[in-house]
Motif scaffolding. Structure first.
Motif, PDB file in Angstrom:
ATOM      1  N   ALA A   8     -38.016  13.074  32.563  1.00 15.52           N
ATOM      2  CA  ALA A   8     -37.575  12.795  34.065  1.00 15.52           C
ATOM      3  C   ALA A   8     -37.100  14.064  34.500  1.00 15.52           C
ATOM      4  O   ALA A   8     -36.886  14.556  35.816  1.00 15.52           O
ATOM      5  CB  ALA A   8     -35.902  11.743  33.212  1.00 15.52           C
ATOM      6  N   GLU A  21     -49.485  -2.465  35.133  1.00 18.81           N
ATOM      7  CA  GLU A  21     -48.689  -2.072  35.874  1.00 18.81           C
ATOM      8  C   GLU A  21     -47.503  -0.656  35.515  1.00 18.81           C
ATOM      9  O   GLU A  21     -46.626  -0.777  34.881  1.00 18.81           O
ATOM     10  CB  GLU A  21     -47.750  -2.443  37.102  1.00 18.81           C
ATOM     11  CG  GLU A  21     -48.858  -3.355  37.886  1.00 18.81           C
ATOM     12  CD  GLU A  21     -49.590  -2.679  38.661  1.00 18.81           C
ATOM     13  OE1 GLU A  21     -49.089  -2.159  39.285  1.00 18.81           O
ATOM     14  OE2 GLU A  21     -50.715  -3.255  39.370  1.00 18.81           O
ATOM     15  N   GLU A  22     -47.768   0.093  36.151  1.00 19.48           N
ATOM     16  CA  GLU A  22     -46.586   1.800  35.932  1.00 19.48           C
ATOM     17  C   GLU A  22     -44.757   0.598  35.610  1.00 19.48           C
ATOM     18  O   GLU A  22     -44.833   0.092  36.755  1.00 19.48           O
ATOM     19  CB  GLU A  22     -46.786   2.490  37.070  1.00 19.48           C
ATOM     20  CG  GLU A  22     -47.857   3.233  36.981  1.00 19.48           C
ATOM     21  CD  GLU A  22     -47.732   4.650  35.998  1.00 19.48           C
ATOM     22  OE1 GLU A  22     -47.221   4.422  35.374  1.00 19.48           O
ATOM     23  OE2 GLU A  22     -49.142   4.837  35.828  1.00 19.48           O
ATOM     24  N   PRO A  23     -44.091   0.985  35.059  1.00 19.51           N
ATOM     25  CA  PRO A  23     -44.634   2.037  33.981  1.00 19.51           C
ATOM     26  C   PRO A  23     -44.923   1.391  32.695  1.00 19.51           C
ATOM     27  O   PRO A  23     -44.502   2.080  31.737  1.00 19.51           O
ATOM     28  CB  PRO A  23     -42.359   2.875  34.375  1.00 19.51           C
ATOM     29  CG  PRO A  23     -41.614   1.605  34.782  1.00 19.51           C
ATOM     30  CD  PRO A  23     -42.839   0.495  35.037  1.00 19.51           C
ATOM     31  N   LEU A  41     -39.946  17.548  42.240  1.00 17.40           N
ATOM     32  CA  LEU A  41     -40.047  16.743  43.373  1.00 17.40           C
ATOM     33  C   LEU A  41     -38.731  17.785  44.095  1.00 17.40           C
ATOM     34  O   LEU A  41     -39.326  18.319  45.802  1.00 17.40           O
ATOM     35  CB  LEU A  41     -39.297  15.455  43.374  1.00 17.40           C
ATOM     36  CG  LEU A  41     -39.720  14.113  42.704  1.00 17.40           C
ATOM     37  CD1 LEU A  41     -38.748  12.852  42.869  1.00 17.40           C
ATOM     38  CD2 LEU A  41     -41.092  13.969  43.992  1.00 17.40           C
ATOM     39  N   TYR A  98     -39.967  15.364  36.443  1.00 14.12           N
ATOM     40  CA  TYR A  98     -40.548  14.621  37.437  1.00 14.12           C
ATOM     41  C   TYR A  98     -39.429  15.246  38.562  1.00 14.12           C
ATOM     42  O   TYR A  98     -40.083  15.407  39.338  1.00 14.12           O
ATOM     43  CB  TYR A  98     -40.467  13.616  37.052  1.00 14.12           C
ATOM     44  CG  TYR A  98     -40.512  12.278  38.018  1.00 14.12           C
ATOM     45  CD1 TYR A  98     -41.451  12.270  39.136  1.00 14.12           C
ATOM     46  CD2 TYR A  98     -39.913  11.248  38.988  1.00 14.12           C
ATOM     47  CE1 TYR A  98     -42.098  11.613  40.046  1.00 14.12           C
ATOM     48  CE2 TYR A  98     -39.919  11.002  39.751  1.00 14.12           C
ATOM     49  CZ  TYR A  98     -41.376  10.330  40.610  1.00 14.12           C
ATOM     50  OH  TYR A  98     -41.336   9.523  41.873  1.00 14.12           O
ATOM     51  N   LEU A  99     -37.907  15.225  38.909  1.00  9.64           N
ATOM     52  CA  LEU A  99     -37.388  15.700  39.586  1.00  9.64           C
ATOM     53  C   LEU A  99     -38.013  17.305  39.886  1.00  9.64           C
ATOM     54  O   LEU A  99     -36.621  17.314  41.499  1.00  9.64           O
ATOM     55  CB  LEU A  99     -36.301  15.207  38.918  1.00  9.64           C
ATOM     56  CG  LEU A  99     -35.487  13.874  38.607  1.00  9.64           C
ATOM     57  CD1 LEU A  99     -34.141  13.827  37.291  1.00  9.64           C
ATOM     58  CD2 LEU A  99     -35.221  13.186  40.134  1.00  9.64           C
ATOM     59  N   GLU A 152     -38.246  11.550  27.226  1.00  6.93           N
ATOM     60  CA  GLU A 152     -37.914  10.855  27.822  1.00  6.93           C
ATOM     61  C   GLU A 152     -37.230  11.570  29.063  1.00  6.93           C
ATOM     62  O   GLU A 152     -37.271  11.839  30.281  1.00  6.93           O
ATOM     63  CB  GLU A 152     -36.872   8.857  27.697  1.00  6.93           C
ATOM     64  CG  GLU A 152     -35.646   9.501  26.744  1.00  6.93           C
ATOM     65  CD  GLU A 152     -35.032   7.822  26.555  1.00  6.93           C
ATOM     66  OE1 GLU A 152     -35.492   7.047  27.028  1.00  6.93           O
ATOM     67  OE2 GLU A 152     -33.820   8.244  26.689  1.00  6.93           O
ATOM     68  N   THR A 153     -36.461  12.576  28.212  1.00  5.71           N
ATOM     69  CA  THR A 153     -35.025  12.827  29.334  1.00  5.71           C
ATOM     70  C   THR A 153     -35.807  14.206  29.591  1.00  5.71           C
ATOM     71  O   THR A 153     -36.001  15.141  31.150  1.00  5.71           O
ATOM     72  CB  THR A 153     -34.171  13.398  28.271  1.00  5.71           C
ATOM     73  OG1 THR A 153     -33.306  12.882  27.658  1.00  5.71           O
ATOM     74  CG2 THR A 153     -32.449  14.374  29.594  1.00  5.71           C
TER      75      THR A 153
END
Lengths: 75, 210
Positions: free
Chosen positions: B111, B193-195, B118, B114-115, B107-108
């Motif tokens: 994340a 639906e996400e997530p 962006l 994803y960041l 999960e880290t």
């Protein structure tokens, strides 16, 4: 922890200078408040809070490393 | 965007110094000559050459610049290699104690990925998809998911009942769909639906009204 949130938020917004993070700590819980320019709010929250969730996940990893818990509010 | 200004006896020497400072090659920078420099007469009135050098950072440098301060806080200092694969930039990290950047079930890492996407693509039109990996973690996870997919497909086929998998990220769901594309007797779709979106494996030809 404050630095990490600041760094991430500044990397995402269009007005990095407007990013402000304040932190208060009691016991092992760190409460962080993130403020941005109002038009940048979406850039740190995201659709259905997806960006905010990712920031919190990274924050949690950093907090765990320091043996603490962290809570992030986006104001 | 990093810029440095350097002075030296000659323009070439000043550029050389700037490249060393930026840790860049000549093909990654643009430069501007601010002062040509002159030798003067018998050393009198000699003036140093001065250049301004700007590092044209690619997505790889921007990604690392974004991640480095976070890694520092996580107390890790990994090495990395970056390669282009299937239209994406894969950055693979290796080193000591990298569990902190993977996290529970990745999960880290997800994340951070994803960041990073962006942050790197914030002010650019040509989006680069970036995939972060730690010591083959993603490949191992892909193999695990593919194995799980086949096992569950078997179960759906034998029992005739729908098998609903746990919620997964779009990337992970894609792996399941791709793995089972060729399998006979079943089909897959996603629901929810996400997530919390999940893959459902269903036996073909089952009358869904029953």
């Amino acid at each position: 922890m404050k630095d990490v949130v600041e760094h991430i938020a500044r990397s995402l917004v269009t007005q990095p200078d407007e990013v402000q993070v304040t932190a208060s700590e009691n016991d092992k819980l760190v409460n962080l408040e993130l403020r941005t320019a109002s038009e940048d709010m979406g850039k740190v929250i995201g659709k259905q809070g997806r960006i905010a969730k990712a920031i919190r996940t990274v924050l949690k990893a950093v907090a765990t490393k320091e043996g603490k818990k962290a809570n992030l509010d986006i104001m | 965007m990093k810029t440095v200004e350097m002075s030296a006896k000659t323009v070439d020497a000043a550029i050389e110094l700037a490249l060393a400072e930026l840790n860049a090659g000549l093909d990654q920078v643009e430069y501007e000559i601010l002062e040509n420099g002159s030798k003067g007469i018998l050393g009198l009135g000699a003036k140093d050459a001065r250049v301004r050098v700007t590092f044209n950072e690619g997505p790889e440098q921007r990604a690392i610049e974004f991640l480095q301060p976070i890694f520092k806080k996580l107390n890790v200092n990994p090495e990395y290699i970056a390669i282009e694969r299937e239209g994406a930039l894969w950055i693979s990290f290796s080193g000591q104690n990298l569990g902190a950047i993977i996290g529970r079930r990745g999960e880290t890492l997800d994340a951070l990925q994803y960041l990073t996407n962006l942050a790197v693509n914030r002010q650019y039109d040509d989006k680069t998809r970036i995939i972060l990996d730690v010591e083959g973690y993603r490949q191992t996870r892909e193999d695990t998911l593919a194995g799980l997919a086949r096992k569950m497909a078997d179960k759906a086929r034998k029992s005739g009942r729908d098998v609903v998998l746990e919620p997964m990220s779009p990337h992970e769901r894609r792996i399941i769909h791709m793995t089972l594309q060729e399998e006979r007797g079943i089909r897959t779709y996603s629901q929810g639906e996400e997530p919390y979106r999940k893959v459902v494996i269903t036996k073909k030809g089952v009358n869904r009204d029953n």
